[in-house]
Design an enzyme around this catalytic site. Sequence first.
Site, PDB file in Angstrom:
ATOM      1  N   SER A   1      59.779  29.398  68.133  1.00  0.00           N
ATOM      2  CA  SER A   1      60.518  30.471  68.685  1.00  0.00           C
ATOM      3  C   SER A   1      59.736  31.540  68.785  1.00  0.00           C
ATOM      4  CB  SER A   1      61.465  31.116  67.380  1.00  0.00           C
ATOM      5  OG  SER A   1      61.624  32.325  67.404  1.00  0.00           O
TER       6      SER A   1
ATOM      7  N   TYR B   1      62.412  32.928  58.060  1.00  0.00           N
ATOM      8  CA  TYR B   1      62.518  32.509  59.389  1.00  0.00           C
ATOM      9  C   TYR B   1      61.092  32.352  60.123  1.00  0.00           C
ATOM     10  CZ  TYR B   1      64.050  31.471  63.897  1.00  0.00           C
ATOM     11  OH  TYR B   1      64.504  30.751  65.327  1.00  0.00           O
TER      12      TYR B   1
END
Length: 305
Positions: free
Chosen positions: A152, A165
């Site tokens: 990501s 995250y």
Amino acid sequence: MRTVLGSRPPAAVRGSPLRGRVAVVTGAARGVGEALVRRLSAEGMRIALLGREEETLSQVAASLAVMTVCIEADVTDQAALDRAARQVEERLGPAGVVVANAGIAVGGPFTRTEAELWRRVVDVNLVGAANTARAFLPQLTRTGGYFLQIASTAAFGSAPMMSAYCASKAGAESFALALRGEVAPEGVAVGIAYLHWTGTDMIAGMDEHPVLRALRRHQPPFARRVHSPAQVADWLATGITHRARSIYAPPWLRWCQPLRPVFPFVVGRIARRELREGSTDELGAEADVLGAGGRADWMSVRPET
């Protein structure tokens, strides 16, 4: 762990180098995982769908016009993944492509995040990726296969209120980079996919998240665009076909790589201003899992209180 087997004639793209090979995708019940198995099945690949939501996985598998195996498994459970790998090989053949896509996220202050929930995000996103590689690398070695780590842009610059995250995605990127050098002599290629704003249920509440809302607002218009899982799956499938070292979704992200050293400064500056100006309700709220898939995973393992 349950296995569902289907065998429909493949609707393959003629001449596709992926046709007839076996693809394993974790987190295949929804979002990017679901879109990717649909896209790879259109290439004529036999598909192994792994995930936590058995009923949803089965529905996706039943809709694919290729030979499939559907296995409910927790990527944090190495023994379960080892069993899944054996079942995939027995029913479909050895894996030629493995996509470590399973992931969850939690949004909120670190001090307001349960320790077990914070650890669960890291376990699924980072440890789960390593477990997936460990289970399937013997097959990939025999097939000269391709392992794709879904990362990501969170690995580019960590955002406050998303500590678990961001840490897990940065770790997953580093893991894949290290693995690449180790398995290259065995003929296994390792790719890393960098995803930006993608229209899954994980970002459904993005505008309620003060830091993510601010970061998106300060991006240029083209960078604010939310891409559909189907579009992202197209980019991923193209990269898989070419055994790409890096896949950017959207493609313009490749030009951000040289700028990565400045991203932590920029993100930190925007975040500090937003947190200073943020409401007490937003900043003092309990951290929560983002998206239906993440909630399903957390509820299945949540410690009893």
